[in-house]
Design an enzyme around this catalytic site. Structure first.
Site, PDB file in Angstrom:
ATOM      1  N   LYS A  20       0.890  -1.175   0.000  1.00 11.29           N
ATOM      2  CA  LYS A  20       0.000   0.000   0.000  1.00 11.29           C
ATOM      3  C   LYS A  20       0.916   1.209   0.000  1.00 11.29           C
ATOM      4  CE  LYS A  20      -2.028   2.948   1.924  1.00 11.29           C
ATOM      5  NZ  LYS A  20      -1.786   4.367   1.559  1.00 11.29           N
ATOM      6  N   GLU A  73       9.448   1.313  11.022  1.00 11.15           N
ATOM      7  CA  GLU A  73      10.444   2.385  10.911  1.00 11.15           C
ATOM      8  C   GLU A  73       9.667   3.688  10.987  1.00 11.15           C
ATOM      9  OE1 GLU A  73      12.619   1.484   7.328  1.00 11.15           O
ATOM     10  OE2 GLU A  73      13.530  -0.278   8.217  1.00 11.15           O
ATOM     11  N   CYS A  85      13.556  10.854   7.034  1.00  9.28           N
ATOM     12  CA  CYS A  85      13.403  10.415   8.427  1.00  9.28           C
ATOM     13  C   CYS A  85      14.708  10.552   9.188  1.00  9.28           C
ATOM     14  CB  CYS A  85      12.913   8.976   8.458  1.00  9.28           C
ATOM     15  SG  CYS A  85      14.031   7.858   7.591  1.00  9.28           S
TER      16      CYS A  85
HETATM   17  P1  NAD Z   1       2.056   8.313   7.455  1.00 10.36           P
HETATM   18  O1  NAD Z   1       2.191   7.537   8.716  1.00 10.36           O
HETATM   19  O2  NAD Z   1       1.070   9.426   7.419  1.00 10.36           O
HETATM   20  O3  NAD Z   1       1.659   7.373   6.244  1.00 10.36           O
HETATM   21  C1  NAD Z   1       2.452   6.250   5.885  1.00 10.36           C
HETATM   22  C2  NAD Z   1       1.563   5.223   5.212  1.00 10.36           C
HETATM   23  O4  NAD Z   1       0.640   4.705   6.152  1.00 10.36           O
HETATM   24  C3  NAD Z   1       0.756   5.764   4.049  1.00 10.36           C
HETATM   25  O5  NAD Z   1       0.747   4.796   3.023  1.00 10.36           O
HETATM   26  C4  NAD Z   1      -0.621   5.926   4.660  1.00 10.36           C
HETATM   27  O6  NAD Z   1      -1.679   5.867   3.740  1.00 10.36           O
HETATM   28  C5  NAD Z   1      -0.662   4.735   5.597  1.00 10.36           C
HETATM   29  N1  NAD Z   1      -1.621   4.845   6.705  1.00 10.36           N
HETATM   30  C6  NAD Z   1      -2.017   5.977   7.360  1.00 10.36           C
HETATM   31  N2  NAD Z   1      -2.898   5.660   8.337  1.00 10.36           N
HETATM   32  C7  NAD Z   1      -3.048   4.301   8.308  1.00 10.36           C
HETATM   33  C8  NAD Z   1      -3.823   3.370   9.071  1.00 10.36           C
HETATM   34  N3  NAD Z   1      -4.613   3.766  10.079  1.00 10.36           N
HETATM   35  N4  NAD Z   1      -3.740   2.060   8.757  1.00 10.36           N
HETATM   36  C9  NAD Z   1      -2.938   1.628   7.755  1.00 10.36           C
HETATM   37  N5  NAD Z   1      -2.188   2.471   6.993  1.00 10.36           N
HETATM   38  C10 NAD Z   1      -2.237   3.789   7.270  1.00 10.36           C
HETATM   39  O7  NAD Z   1       3.524   8.830   7.108  1.00 10.36           O
HETATM   40  P2  NAD Z   1       3.941   9.790   5.910  1.00 10.36           P
HETATM   41  O8  NAD Z   1       3.424  11.160   6.212  1.00 10.36           O
HETATM   42  O9  NAD Z   1       3.591   9.142   4.627  1.00 10.36           O
HETATM   43  O10 NAD Z   1       5.534   9.775   6.034  1.00 10.36           O
HETATM   44  C11 NAD Z   1       6.259  10.620   6.860  1.00 10.36           C
HETATM   45  C12 NAD Z   1       6.641   9.922   8.156  1.00 10.36           C
HETATM   46  O11 NAD Z   1       7.360   8.739   7.865  1.00 10.36           O
HETATM   47  C13 NAD Z   1       7.546  10.737   9.045  1.00 10.36           C
HETATM   48  O12 NAD Z   1       7.124  10.617  10.375  1.00 10.36           O
HETATM   49  C14 NAD Z   1       8.898  10.073   8.874  1.00 10.36           C
HETATM   50  O13 NAD Z   1       9.781  10.248   9.955  1.00 10.36           O
HETATM   51  C15 NAD Z   1       8.514   8.663   8.705  1.00 10.36           C
HETATM   52  N6  NAD Z   1       9.582   7.918   8.031  1.00 10.36           N
HETATM   53  C16 NAD Z   1      10.349   7.064   8.756  1.00 10.36           C
HETATM   54  C17 NAD Z   1      11.389   6.374   8.155  1.00 10.36           C
HETATM   55  C18 NAD Z   1      12.273   5.438   8.942  1.00 10.36           C
HETATM   56  O14 NAD Z   1      12.994   4.673   8.328  1.00 10.36           O
HETATM   57  N7  NAD Z   1      12.244   5.473  10.247  1.00 10.36           N
HETATM   58  C19 NAD Z   1      11.619   6.543   6.792  1.00 10.36           C
HETATM   59  C20 NAD Z   1      10.824   7.436   6.078  1.00 10.36           C
HETATM   60  C21 NAD Z   1       9.793   8.111   6.710  1.00 10.36           C
END
Ligand code: NAD
Length: 494
Positions: free
Chosen positions: A187, A263, A297
């Site tokens: 997804k 992550e 991130c």
């Molecule tokens: P997000 O959590 O808003 O979304 C990530 C994914 O989760 C998307 O595909 C979204 O549609 C899905 N999602 C959202 N709510 C959900 C639910 N209730 N159930 C299932 N899926 C759901 O994150 P984002 O805004 O896309 O990305 C930014 C974040 O990602 C930042 O916090 C960043 O630090 C983190 N990040 C972490 C790493 C790492 O390796 N630690 C790497 C990249 C990004």
């Protein structure tokens, strides 16, 4: 199943289920926006619950089909072919990634796309040389037994991804999942659906059995994300994204006691000692703060600088920040947009909050003036603050924009305490030319990854992940096998 469209990466972005591109069964679509211009450039077909269930069913069926019966060598050959096909079609992947994210082409062509291919190649190598564990055991009757470990695929893996490095972060999970013999339902972020869809073409081109790789488009709660994590035939969930989303997913994973690998977010510190090589520091930290417009991130949002170096550090970092050109697409100094109008609003909210919390805005702090096609893009200025209290909101919460607060310190233990005073624990950087201090301070950092005199220098064999609220588990090299395989111990009485 019949195919609706032959190509996914045009203005119509489709789900990929059982080897076939499909519209959403209930006809819902949502807009695909180019953040560099704010223009609608495509229509994404949203997966219904029935579509997500069909994708999981296809993945489950594939486990028992030709994929499940393949030898490791055959699987490695296919996965290596995926890497080669991504490389062959790198221009198409580049176009797709730049269209979705607005990021500079040189960033996508040096980081996102090559890593997309490398993630498959590297895990094909890992699986080819995978060690196992065995013990010769004494038995009570004076005989011997042999214990050994068999690693088996976990089953159907749900792969839920963010938008900042769409292909890179997705393949970082799909690569090892497939290498270990699992099947996946991906997804991708609703903001960046294109490269996940395009990878379906690659899978078909190399002859990957249908159902091994599936993609469902949509949002989180009440949409494809939640439909996927709620499906009981999903055996494990690997997720990269915000900490809050991780908590919501964990609740779903609890049903059926399914494994998760997370992550999550960060509020990563840098500690700069007065003996550091300032050229290296400014080169490294200007990347760490501003690369991908701060939407990394691993990016740095808190910088602690030893007082004698403070003023010169600010002067040099200001010059570095001001050298970026938001909106100047095609210019080598181009700073891309934020991913969406909503994210731009969030980052600008922190820019205002910083001022309200007493920050001195050294540079930036607003929206740049941009003419022409990029005028409708979601740009913000690269921004540096001083004068913020360590416990201010802006210094505690993840912003995910091109900005950082800089605070002076006087003693090593003070800097370590400030850096560690966070609920996150993804990564840190330490800058010093003193070898003993480098090792001492690095070991003190409560993070999953600590870089010394560098940043984002990745060896894919190393353990990657965060402690605290930055994640659960480690992926990378053989560490990925912990999550993507089920260990079985077999004991044979000899
Ligand atoms: P997000 O959590 O808003 O979304 C990530 C994914 O989760 C998307 O595909 C979204 O549609 C899905 N999602 C959202 N709510 C959900 C639910 N209730 N159930 C299932 N899926 C759901 O994150 P984002 O805004 O896309 O990305 C930014 C974040 O990602 C930042 O916090 C960043 O630090 C983190 N990040 C972490 C790493 C790492 O390796 N630690 C790497 C990249 C990004």
């Amino acid at each position: 199943m019949t195919s609706d469209m032959s190509r996914p990466v045009t203005d119509t972005i489709l789900n990929f289920i059982g080897g076939v591109y499909r519209r959403g069964s209930d006809g819902k679509t949502f807009a695909n926006v180019n953040p560099a211009t704010g223009q609608h450039i495509g229509l994404v077909h949203e997966a219904s619950k029935a579509d997500v269930d069909a994708a999981v069913a296809a993945a489950k069926t594939a486990l028992n089909g030709p994929w499940g019966r393949m030898t490791t060598a055959e699987r490695i050959k296919l996965i290596t072919a995926v890497a080669a096909e991504i490389e062959r079609r790198s221009e198409d992947f580049l176009e797709a990634e730049v269209a979705d994210t607005g990021k500079p082409r040189h960033v996508a062509s040096h980081i996102d796309i090559p890593r997309g291919a490398a993630n498959f190649r590297m895990f094909a190598d890992v699986i080819a040389t995978m060690p196992t564990e065995s013990f010769a055991t004494d038995t009570p009757d004076g005989g011997r037994a042999l214990n050994y470990v068999a690693r088996k695929p976990k089953g159907v893996i749900a792969v839920i991804c963010p938008w900042n490095f769409p292909l890179l972060l997705m393949t970082w999970k799909v690569g090892p999942a497939l290498a270990c013999g699992n099947t996946v339902v991906v997804k991708p972020s609703e903001e960046t659906p294109r490269t996940a869809a395009l990878l379906g073409e690659v899978m078909n081109a190399v002859g990957m059995p249908e159902g091994v790789y599936n993609v469902v488009h949509g949002f989180g709660a009440g949409s494809a994300g939640e439909f996927l994590t709620s499906n009981k035939d999903v055996d494990a969930i690997t997720f990269t994204g915000e900490t809050g989303t991780g908590q919501a997913i964990m609740q779903k994973a609890a049903i059926g006691v399914r494994d998760v690998s997370f992550e999550l977010g960060g509020k990563n510190p840098a500690i700069v000692f007065a003996d550091a090589d300032l050229d290296k520091v400014v080169e490294g930290l200007s990347r760490s703060v501003f690369l991908n417009t701060g939407q990394v991130c691993l990016g740095t949002e808190r910088v602690y600088v030893e007082r004698p170096l403070f003023d010169e550090f600010i002067r040099r970092m200001t010059m570095a920040a001001q050298a970026f050109k938001p909106g100047a697409a095609g210019d080598p100094a181009y700073l891309g947009p934020l991913i969406s109008a909503e994210h731009q609003e969030k980052v600008l909210g922190y820019y205002a909050k910083a001022v309200a919390e007493g920050a001195t805005v050294v540079t930036g702090g607003g929206v740049p003036e941009i003419d022409g096609a990029q005028g409708g893009g979601f740009y913000v200025e690269p921004t540096l603050w001083t004068g913020l209290a360590h416990d201010s909101t802006v210094m505690r919460e993840e912003i995910f924009g091109p900005c950082c607060g800089v605070i002076p310190f006087d003693a090593e233990d003070e800097a370590v305490a400030l850096a560690n005073d966070t609920e996150y624990g993804l990564c840190a950087t330490v800058w010093t030319e003193n070898l003993s201090r480098a090792h001492r301070v690095a070991a003190e950092m409560r993070v999953g990854v600590c870089w010394v005199n560098c940043w984002f220098l990745r060896d894919l064999r190393t353990a990657f992940g965060g402690s605290g609220q930055s994640g659960i588990g480690r992926e990378g090299g053989v560490h990925s096998l912990e999550f993507y395989t089920e260990i079985q111990n077999i004991c044979v009485k000899l």
